[in-house]
Design a protein around this motif. Structure first.
Motif, short mmCIF file in Angstrom:
data_model
loop_
_atom_site.label_atom_id
_atom_site.label_comp_id
_atom_site.label_asym_id
_atom_site.label_seq_id
_atom_site.Cartn_x
_atom_site.Cartn_y
_atom_site.Cartn_z
N THR A 39 0.73 -1.43 -0.13
CA THR A 39 0.02 -0.06 0.05
C THR A 39 0.64 1.61 0.13
N GLU B 88 -8.44 -0.74 -3.95
CA GLU B 88 -8.91 0.57 -4.06
C GLU B 88 -10.11 1.21 -3.42
N GLN C 199 11.23 1.07 -1.96
CA GLN C 199 9.48 1.03 -1.96
C GLN C 199 8.80 0.19 -0.84
N GLY D 158 1.01 -2.14 -6.04
CA GLY D 158 -0.09 -1.01 -5.42
C GLY D 158 -1.75 -1.49 -5.21
N LYS D 159 -2.00 -1.48 -4.41
CA LYS D 159 -3.51 -1.57 -4.58
C LYS D 159 -4.05 -2.56 -5.56
N ASP E 206 2.06 3.92 -4.54
CA ASP E 206 0.46 4.14 -5.90
C ASP E 206 0.23 3.82 -7.27
N THR E 207 1.47 3.24 -7.49
CA THR E 207 0.93 2.27 -9.00
C THR E 207 0.27 1.09 -8.46
N PRO E 208 -1.47 1.40 -9.52
CA PRO E 208 -2.17 0.21 -9.10
C PRO E 208 -1.85 -1.10 -9.98
#
Length: 487
Positions: free
Chosen positions: A14, A115, A467, A77-78, A17-19
Motif C-alpha cells: 500500500t 482500491e 519502496q 500497488g492496490k 501509488d501504481t495500481p
C-alpha cells in the motif's frame, strides 16, 4: 466428492501509488498467465503451488475437481476495483452454475488490498458465500505473509498457511488444505480460534532457517491430528498499511476449548519471541565494503532487500549500484533490474554495442544512473527455474539484457517485466556463471536464500532506498490497530 477450485493471489504494497490492473493478472511473470478451466490443472501440475498440491492429493483420493480459474499478479500497488470485481465475478458466476458440490477450495495469498477495501480476501469470501451459502465447506490456503482478518476466519471453515520462508512448502500447504477439506466433508466443520500478534516482524527477519521463526514453525507440527487438530501461523506482510497487518495464529480442533488452548499456546510463544528477531540491516556502503574484503570460497551475496519486486517494489533503484561503482567492486553481477526502455534499446543496438545510458532510477526519490555500457548478452527472457522454490515453472522476464558497465567488472541484468531474483537460472540465462562472481547482488528480501545460499560464502542484507520498507520505524503507517509495535 466434487470440489470446485480457484486461485486469486496478490500481495499488496500500500506504500506504492501504481495500481495493479487486470492486465497484470492476465500476463505471465514469475508465475503463469491467468488460467481457465482444465488449464488450471494442466499448467500448474508439478509446480510448487498450493493449487497443484491440493489437486495432486485430491485426484489421488479419487475426487472430481472442477477448476474455475487461477491467477496471480506480481506484488504491487492496490488492486483496482475493476480487476477485483472482474476476477471475483468470474469465480462467483462459475460457482453459481455448479450443482452437487461437496466443497470449494481457494488458493489465496491473504494480503490483498483493493482500491476500496483493505481486506480483499474477506470480500472475496463474502461474495462466494453469497453464492454457495453458509453450509458448503470452504477451505483456503494462504501465504505465510497473510494479514488475516476476522472476516476471513469467520467465512472459511479452515485455512492452511505456508511454514517456510523461502516458500518451499507451497504445494504441501495445498495438500494440507485438502486433508482438512476431506475431514470436514466426512465429519463436520472444526471449532476454530484466532489470535492476532501485537508486533510487526520485518520480512528479512522472518527467515525460517534460523530462530525464532524456525522454532515457532517447528512447534506447529506437534498439534497436527488426530481429527481436526491443526495450528497455523502467519507472520504477516508489513507493507500493507491495514488494521489487520501483522502476525496471526489460527487453531482448529474438535472442540472450542481445544482450539482455544492450542491457539493460546502458540500465541504466547509468538509474543515471547519478539525480542529474538534479528532486524539488523547494513548500509550499501558497509555491505559493499564487507563483500570486497571477503577472502573465502564462493561469492558474497548482497540482498537489495528494500527494492524487492516480490514485495511490490519497483526493482529499478540505483542506491546499491552507485555504491558498487564508487567502491570499484570486483567481478559483480546485479539483478534483476526492471527497465523496459533500456532493455528495448539494447535489443535494438545488438550484442556488443556500446552506448551511453541512464540505468533505472525512475521512481520517486531516485534518478537514473548515468553510465557507458556494453551489451554482453541478449535474451527473450524465457527462463525455466531450476531451484527448489519455483522448480517446474517458467519465469517470463520479457526482452532482457546483461550489460557490462565499461571500465568496471560490474554486470547489470535488465528485464522488461518485474521479477524477483531468486533462482540461479535467472543469472545463467544471461551466459554468466554466478559461482564465478565475487559479489552477487539480488533484488530480493529472503526468497533468494534457497538457491543462492548454498553457493555463497556470506549473505548480507542491505537497506538501500526502495519502496518496500524493512526499517519499519521509518514506515508511514496510518491504519495499524492500536497498540501494535514495530520492531
Amino acid at each position: 466428492m466434487r470440489i470446485a477450485i480457484a486461485g486469486f493471489q496478490h500481495e499488496t504494497n500500500t506504500f506504492i501509488d501504481t495500481p495493479t490492473q487486470l492486465s497484470d493478472f492476465e500476463q505471465a511473470d514469475s508465475w503463469p498467465e491467468l488460467l481457465w478451466g482444465q488449464d488450471v490443472l494442466n499448467v500448474t501440475r508439478g509446480m510448487n503451488l498450493p493449487i497443484a498440491g491440493f489437486a495432486k492429493t485430491a485426484l489421488a483420493d479419487g475426487v472430481e475437481l472442477l477448476p474455475i480459474l487461477w491467477c496471480a499478479a506480481e506484488p504491487g500497488g492496490k488492486v483496482t476495483d475493476h480487476a477485483f470485481d472482474d476476477i471475483a465475478g468470474r469465480i462467483a458466476d462459475a460457482l453459481a452454475n455448479m450443482t452437487q458440490l461437496d466443497g470449494v477450495y481457494l488458493d489465496l495469498h491473504g494480503a490483498m488490498v483493493t482500491e476500496s477495501r483493505d481486506d480483499g480476501e474477506g470480500e472475496l469470501l463474502s461474495r462466494i458465500r453469497q453464492v454457495i451459502g453458509s453450509d458448503l465447506p470452504l477451505v483456503a490456503s494462504l501465504d505465510m505473509h497473510a494479514n488475516i482478518s476476522g472476516q476471513m476466519v469467520d467465512l472459511s471453515n479452515a485455512m492452511t498457511i505456508f511454514r517456510t520462508y523461502p516458500h518451499l512448502d507451497m504445494a504441501e500447504t495445498g495438500a494440507r488444505a485438502f486433508r482438512m477439506m476431506r475431514h470436514i466433508c466426512a465429519n463436520s466443520p472444526p471449532a476454530k480460534a484466532w489470535r492476532q500478534g501485537e508486533y510487526l516482524i520485518p520480512l528479512h527477519s522472518q527467515y525460517t532457517e534460523v530462530a525464532p521463526a524456525k522454532t515457532l514453525y517447528a512447534a506447529l507440527d506437534a498439534f497436527e491430528g488426530p481429527g481436526a487438530r491443526l495450528v497455523e501461523l502467519a507472520v504477516g506482510f508489513t507493507a500493507a498499511d491495514t488494521a489487520d497487518c501483522g502476525p496471526s495464529v489460527l487453531a482448529y480442533g474438535d472442540s472450542q476449548s481445544e482450539a482455544n488452548a492450542m491457539a493460546e499456546q502458540i500465541f504466547v510463544e509468538l509474543q515471547t519471541a519478539e525480542t529474538q528477531f534479528d532486524t539488523s540491516l547494513l548500509s550499501p556502503k558497509d555491505a559493499v565494503k564487507t563483500a570486497r574484503k571477503a577472502t573465502g570460497k564462493g561469492p558474497v551475496v548482497i540482498a537489495d532487500a528494500q527494492d524487492n519486486p516480490g514485495a511490490g517494489a519497483s526493482a529499478d533503484t540505483t542506491g546499491l549500484l552507485r555504491e558498487l561503482v564508487r567502491q570499484n567492486a570486483p567481478s559483480t553481477i546485479l539483478g534483476l533490474l526492471h527497465d523496459p526502455e533500456l532493455a528495448a534499446k539494447a535489443h535494438e543496438l545488438g550484442k556488443g554495442a556500446t552506448f551511453e545510458v541512464g540505468i533505472g532510477g525512475k521512481g520517486p526519490g531516485d534518478t537514473p544512473f548515468a553510465a557507458q555500457v556494453r551489451v554482453h548478452y541478449l535474451s527473450d527472457g524465457q527462463c525455466r527455474y531450476t531451484g527448489e522454490m519455483y522448480g517446474g515453472g517458467i519465469a517470463t522476464l520479457g526482452p532482457s539484457v546483461a550489460l557490462q558497465l565499461t571500465g568496471t567488472q560490474i554486470h547489470v541484468l535488465v528485464t522488461s517485466i518485474r521479477n524477483q531474483c531468486l533462482d540461479l537460472a535467472q543469472i545463467r540465462l544471461f551466459n554468466l556463471e554466478p559461482t564465478d562472481a565475487c559479489i552477487l547482488c539480488v533484488k530480493s528480501t529472503t526468497h533468494f536464500r534457497a538457491d543462492f545460499e548454498p553457493i555463497a560464502q556470506n549473505v548480507l542484507i542491505c537497506a538501500a532506498p526502495g519502496q518496500f520498507p524493512c526499517e519499519l520505524a521509518n514506515a508511514s503507517y496510518t491504519k495499524l490497530r492500536p497498540g501494535v509495535r514495530k520492531i
